[in-house]
Motif scaffolding. Sequence first.
Motif, PDB file in Angstrom:
ATOM      1  N   VAL A 226      -4.432  -0.920  -8.007  1.00 14.49           N
ATOM      2  CA  VAL A 226      -5.695  -0.197  -7.803  1.00 14.49           C
ATOM      3  C   VAL A 226      -5.314   1.175  -7.271  1.00 14.49           C
ATOM      4  N   ALA A 227      -5.631   2.220  -8.042  1.00 14.19           N
ATOM      5  CA  ALA A 227      -5.316   3.587  -7.645  1.00 14.19           C
ATOM      6  C   ALA A 227      -6.103   3.987  -6.418  1.00 14.19           C
ATOM      7  N   GLU A 228      -5.474   4.799  -5.573  1.00 12.37           N
ATOM      8  CA  GLU A 228      -6.174   5.322  -4.391  1.00 12.37           C
ATOM      9  C   GLU A 228      -7.270   6.275  -4.861  1.00 12.37           C
ATOM     10  N   SER A 229      -8.437   6.136  -4.262  1.00  9.47           N
ATOM     11  CA  SER A 229      -9.549   6.994  -4.685  1.00  9.47           C
ATOM     12  C   SER A 229      -9.567   8.298  -3.920  1.00  9.47           C
TER      13      SER A 229
ATOM     14  N   ILE B  21       0.864  -1.185   0.000  1.00  6.61           N
ATOM     15  CA  ILE B  21       0.000   0.000   0.000  1.00  6.61           C
ATOM     16  C   ILE B  21       0.899   1.232   0.000  1.00  6.61           C
ATOM     17  N   VAL B  22       0.793   2.011  -1.076  1.00  8.60           N
ATOM     18  CA  VAL B  22       1.581   3.232  -1.211  1.00  8.60           C
ATOM     19  C   VAL B  22       0.621   4.401  -1.008  1.00  8.60           C
ATOM     20  N   PRO B  23       0.703   5.084   0.135  1.00  5.86           N
ATOM     21  CA  PRO B  23      -0.243   6.168   0.417  1.00  5.86           C
ATOM     22  C   PRO B  23      -0.175   7.273  -0.624  1.00  5.86           C
ATOM     23  N   GLY B  24      -1.366   7.724  -1.033  1.00  9.90           N
ATOM     24  CA  GLY B  24      -1.454   8.773  -2.037  1.00  9.90           C
ATOM     25  C   GLY B  24      -1.322   8.256  -3.457  1.00  9.90           C
ATOM     26  N   VAL B  25      -1.025   6.965  -3.636  1.00 12.89           N
ATOM     27  CA  VAL B  25      -0.848   6.386  -4.969  1.00 12.89           C
ATOM     28  C   VAL B  25      -1.838   5.250  -5.192  1.00 12.89           C
TER      29      VAL B  25
END
Length: 143
Positions: free
Chosen positions: A140-143, A99-103
């Motif tokens: 899956v892009a962060e929404s 999990i890459v925050p903001g991405v």
Amino acid sequence: MAQQKGRTLLIQIGDGATPGPEVFSNLCGIKTRSYNLSTTSVDTTIPNCVDPGGPVQRTSEPGISSRAFSGSGAFVSSAVSTAFIEHVNNSEVFNAKVIVPGVGTYTGAWFVTDFEFTGETEGNMEFSASFEAAGVLTFVAES
């Protein structure tokens, strides 16, 4: 976009449940972590056939993609860490999410390429691990 906290860059280990949805849990204790996305460059340069002595413009296209995660920190004994160490001991592929925050989230098959336990006489046991994607990852892009 707001600044993201480094501690929320996570790797979650899948429980391998079948049938049914697989449950992913944080690999706890990681204090330092990084996620690398890279692609090799394939040379597509062709000298000018009309003027072979003239300048040559280098051209390239994307080649092999590589995805890698590394982390180190305190070893925390838990069911997740026990399952993780079993994957390391058996040199086996397992499902995980990064999990890459903001991405966004990268999910798929991973394996550990390097693992080390360390410890001082008066300190807690630490570990470091390097992971590589073992297959094509789903993003899956962060929404």
